[in-house]
Design a protein around this motif. Structure first.
Motif, PDB file in Angstrom:
ATOM      1  N   MET A   1     -22.061  -2.600   1.528  1.00  9.73           N
ATOM      2  CA  MET A   1     -21.048  -2.370   2.556  1.00  9.73           C
ATOM      3  C   MET A   1     -19.742  -3.048   2.144  1.00  9.73           C
ATOM      4  N   LYS A   2     -18.644  -2.273   2.146  1.00  8.57           N
ATOM      5  CA  LYS A   2     -17.351  -2.829   1.782  1.00  8.57           C
ATOM      6  C   LYS A   2     -16.447  -2.888   3.005  1.00  8.57           C
ATOM      7  N   PHE A   3     -15.667  -3.980   3.106  1.00 11.15           N
ATOM      8  CA  PHE A   3     -14.701  -4.129   4.180  1.00 11.15           C
ATOM      9  C   PHE A   3     -13.331  -3.673   3.672  1.00 11.15           C
ATOM     10  N   HIS A   4     -12.520  -3.157   4.584  1.00 11.05           N
ATOM     11  CA  HIS A   4     -11.143  -2.787   4.261  1.00 11.05           C
ATOM     12  C   HIS A   4     -10.218  -3.425   5.299  1.00 11.05           C
ATOM     13  N   PRO A   5     -10.048  -4.744   5.218  1.00 13.98           N
ATOM     14  CA  PRO A   5      -9.195  -5.416   6.217  1.00 13.98           C
ATOM     15  C   PRO A   5      -7.719  -5.212   5.910  1.00 13.98           C
ATOM     16  N   HIS A   6      -6.900  -5.161   6.945  1.00 16.29           N
ATOM     17  CA  HIS A   6      -5.449  -5.173   6.782  1.00 16.29           C
ATOM     18  C   HIS A   6      -4.884  -6.261   7.685  1.00 16.29           C
ATOM     19  N   ASN A   7      -3.792  -6.867   7.263  1.00 16.33           N
ATOM     20  CA  ASN A   7      -3.236  -8.011   7.980  1.00 16.33           C
ATOM     21  C   ASN A   7      -2.526  -7.594   9.268  1.00 16.33           C
ATOM     22  N   SER A   8      -2.667  -8.412  10.277  1.00 20.58           N
ATOM     23  CA  SER A   8      -1.943  -8.189  11.530  1.00 20.58           C
ATOM     24  C   SER A   8      -0.450  -8.385  11.287  1.00 20.58           C
ATOM     25  N   GLU A   9       0.371  -7.549  11.921  1.00 14.74           N
ATOM     26  CA  GLU A   9       1.820  -7.678  11.814  1.00 14.74           C
ATOM     27  C   GLU A   9       2.387  -8.542  12.932  1.00 14.74           C
ATOM     28  N   GLN A  10       1.587  -8.835  13.943  1.00  9.95           N
ATOM     29  CA  GLN A  10       2.076  -9.602  15.093  1.00  9.95           C
ATOM     30  C   GLN A  10       1.750 -11.087  14.905  1.00  9.95           C
ATOM     31  N   LEU A  11       2.440 -11.707  13.953  1.00 10.97           N
ATOM     32  CA  LEU A  11       2.121 -13.089  13.591  1.00 10.97           C
ATOM     33  C   LEU A  11       2.339 -14.049  14.754  1.00 10.97           C
ATOM     34  N   ALA A  12       3.351 -13.789  15.578  1.00 12.19           N
ATOM     35  CA  ALA A  12       3.635 -14.700  16.693  1.00 12.19           C
ATOM     36  C   ALA A  12       2.547 -14.655  17.761  1.00 12.19           C
ATOM     37  N   LEU A  13       1.753 -13.585  17.765  1.00 14.73           N
ATOM     38  CA  LEU A  13       0.715 -13.426  18.783  1.00 14.73           C
ATOM     39  C   LEU A  13      -0.677 -13.634  18.204  1.00 14.73           C
ATOM     40  N   TRP A  14      -0.771 -14.326  17.074  1.00 23.55           N
ATOM     41  CA  TRP A  14      -2.048 -14.450  16.373  1.00 23.55           C
ATOM     42  C   TRP A  14      -3.120 -15.078  17.246  1.00 23.55           C
ATOM     43  N   ALA A  39      -4.493 -13.253   9.501  1.00 25.68           N
ATOM     44  CA  ALA A  39      -4.244 -14.154   8.381  1.00 25.68           C
ATOM     45  C   ALA A  39      -2.822 -14.678   8.522  1.00 25.68           C
ATOM     46  N   VAL A  40      -2.687 -15.977   8.776  1.00 30.97           N
ATOM     47  CA  VAL A  40      -1.344 -16.508   9.050  1.00 30.97           C
ATOM     48  C   VAL A  40      -1.284 -18.001   8.760  1.00 30.97           C
ATOM     49  N   GLN A  41      -0.147 -18.420   8.256  1.00 29.62           N
ATOM     50  CA  GLN A  41       0.175 -19.837   8.177  1.00 29.62           C
ATOM     51  C   GLN A  41       1.184 -20.139   9.296  1.00 29.62           C
ATOM     52  N   LEU A 218       0.165 -18.028  -4.702  1.00 29.68           N
ATOM     53  CA  LEU A 218      -0.635 -17.221  -3.785  1.00 29.68           C
ATOM     54  C   LEU A 218       0.175 -17.007  -2.517  1.00 29.68           C
ATOM     55  N   SER A 219      -0.221 -16.031  -1.743  1.00 28.73           N
ATOM     56  CA  SER A 219       0.597 -15.679  -0.584  1.00 28.73           C
ATOM     57  C   SER A 219      -0.266 -15.380   0.624  1.00 28.73           C
ATOM     58  N   LEU A 220       0.052 -16.045   1.735  1.00 23.41           N
ATOM     59  CA  LEU A 220      -0.542 -15.749   3.030  1.00 23.41           C
ATOM     60  C   LEU A 220       0.617 -15.640   4.021  1.00 23.41           C
ATOM     61  N   PRO A 221       0.621 -14.633   4.902  1.00 19.78           N
ATOM     62  CA  PRO A 221       1.751 -14.441   5.821  1.00 19.78           C
ATOM     63  C   PRO A 221       2.118 -15.725   6.545  1.00 19.78           C
TER      64      PRO A 221
END
Length: 538
Positions: A1-14, A39-41, A218-221
């Protein structure tokens, strides 16, 4: 089973988004298994440091979050036989370098992958290969002595956490929620990134504003708060706050006057992202609305992160038969301190620099990120307040995503996006200064473009500039007495109104209009007469 996650664009509402089951997040699908990953810093602190500590205590103690607080300490023990297997593989690699596929096969064959025999094993193997490729970019051929610690920690921590997460049902409509606070060692950073690539929710909090991933490319939003403060220990116990009577009274007064449901007090929306809504008006309404506060205009509203500003975007073709009124109205607009006037075209030059690599550096998984744009060396708006920079960056992203400007037949999609990105970094200083003064609920800046054939031709770059400024909340008014084509060559008429006046003229100049002396109206004459009589009677 493979996951296909995409990052949330609403960082302020994480913090609200992360509580949602995967099936209720944006873009969820079962085949292939796709979901929104948080995924957010969160870097920096609120202006009120006590509120910030209270907030950290709240999210840290709330059971609903089901955090794995890895920063509190991760296991140090590893089984002797496991250690021996890892050392054996690394020795083979040292003597005869292994490809990523072969190394993955060795680890898998030695039963060093904790999910072997489960439906999640494929995802783990794919993530391991990506992790190896990422390490190899920093450590060519994976031959650095310190990599021994990386592999040991990955195997050790994977064996500790992944079986527990499966036993707890953490992959049933949710994924593990990892919280990290403060600094991290290099091996810890690569472990966190492994979990991120696997598809876990990963939140990193650092009050000093340090990006723990940046030193390793490396990069995390990133979601930046109001200011950066010195490091302090995570508040597991509720912080004590002793406030004076005067301070409490002041806070209550502020809430009474400036609460969420109060009037639009100055700079209430300074931290919001501006988004425009184009008003459809008559020709006469333009001159009334141009001076009206935006919060009075129909359609003004705000949610938690955005303020929606009703704006004007109109082209006035020809000259009114009532010449005196036409000239007076235009002169009043141009003379207004909130107006940026363009009479010489093009107003902005074409940016020739290659934006390919800057665009890549400002993106995560191919999508531009405001925080990464603001970190670019070519970002020319660093002197602006952080909130304004974020609003401007968000508008640039919308400009590229909505793609309202005509794409040339010779342009690829990538070239088109790089072109818009480059032009968006060339806003004239006059417009930027008005943007800095713009209090979103009050006077909207106006751009007046007066087209004279002898003063240059309207270009695609001008269309990009005007569209972007309109998206920031500016009113855009183009006066074209000749009736010749200008903006419609580059921007669909869906994005602006066109008002046709009675006569076409090829002799009008803005200089002559501004030099024109307005004839006194009947009302003005009557007022002067009344004033003279009052003086005489006195």
């Amino acid at each position: 089973m493979k996951f296909h996650p995409h990052n949330s664009e609403q960082l302020a509402l994480w913090d609200a988004q992360i509580l949602k089951p995967l099936s209720q997040r944006t873009g969820y699908a079962e085949s292939p298994y796709t979901y929104e990953r948080i995924a957010v810093q969160v870097l920096g602190s609120y202006r009120d440091h006590d509120d910030y500590r209270d907030y950290l205590h709240m999210i840290g103690s709330e059971p609903l979050y089901k955090w794995d607080m890895l920063f509190t300490g991760m296991p140090k023990e590893i089984l002797p036989e496991t250690r021996a297997e890892v050392q054996k593989i690394l020795q083979i690699h040292k003597e005869t370098p292994l490809s990523a596929n072969r190394m993955m096969a060795f680890f898998h064959g030695a039963n060093l992958f904790p999910l072997k025999g489960t439906i999640y094993d494929e995802q783990y193997r794919e993530t391991f290969k990506l992790w190896l490729a990422m390490l190899e970019e920093r450590y060519p051929k994976l031959q650095a002595p310190n990599l021994h610690r990386f592999f040991m920690d990955l195997v050790k921590w994977s064996a500790h956490y992944f079986p527990r997460w499966i036993a707890e049902g953490r992959f049933n409509d949710e994924v593990p929620r990892v919280l990290w606070y403060g600094d991290a060692k290099e091996t810890e950073v690569y472990w966190l990134y492994f979990l991120y690539m696997y598809g876990c929710d990963v939140v990193v909090i650092h009050p000093t504003g340090d990006d723990i991933f940046a030193p390793y490319r490396l990069s995390l939003p990133v979601h930046r708060l109001d200011e950066e403060i010195p490091y302090f220990d995570f508040p597991f116990e509720k912080p004590r706050r002793l406030r004076t009577v005067a301070q409490k009274a002041s806070e209550e007064l502020q809430e009474t006057i400036y609460g969420e449901h109060s009037l639009h007090y100055p700079w209430k929306y300074r931290d919001y992202a501006p988004q425009n809504r184009i008003l459809q008006t008559t020709y006469d309404e333009i001159f009334l609305l141009a001076r009206e506060h935006t919060h009075i205009r129909q359609g003004f509203e705000a949610d938690k992160t955005n303020v929606y500003i009703p704006t004007l975007f109109a082209k006035i073709v020809g000259v009114s038969r009532h010449k005196e009124e036409y000239m007076t109205r235009l002169k009043q607009l141009v003379d207004d301190e909130w107006t940026y006037t363009i009479n010489q075209l093009p107003a902005v030059t074409r940016q020739r620099a290659n934006m390919q690599f800057h665009y890549r550096d400002a993106s995560v998984n191919g999508k531009l990120q405001p925080e990464k744009m603001m970190e670019l060396a070519v970002w020319p708006y660093k002197r602006l307040a952080i909130a304004l920079q974020k609003g401007l960056a968000s508008a640039i992203i919308r400009l590229i995503e909505e793609a309202p400007i005509e794409r040339l037949a010779s342009e690829t999609q990538a070239q088109y996006e790089h072109y818009l990105f480059g032009q968006a970094l060339a806003i004239p200083d006059e417009a930027i200064q008005l943007f800095q003064r713009f209090d979103y609920a009050y006077r909207s800046p106006t751009v007046v473009v007066f087209y004279e054939e002898a003063k240059g031709a309207f270009t695609r770059e001008d269309a990009v500039l005007l569209k972007l400024l309109n998206m920031l909340g500016f009113d855009i008014l183009l006066f074209n007495p000749t009736g010749q084509r200008d903006i419609e060559a580059y921007l669909s008429t869906d994005f602006y109104d066109t008002h046709w006046l009675e006569e076409m003229s090829f002799t009008e100049t803005l200089e002559a209009i501004l030099a024109h002396r307005q004839k006194p109206s009947l009302n003005d004459t009557q007022t002067k007469i009344r004033t003279m009589f009052k003086r005489f009677l006195n």
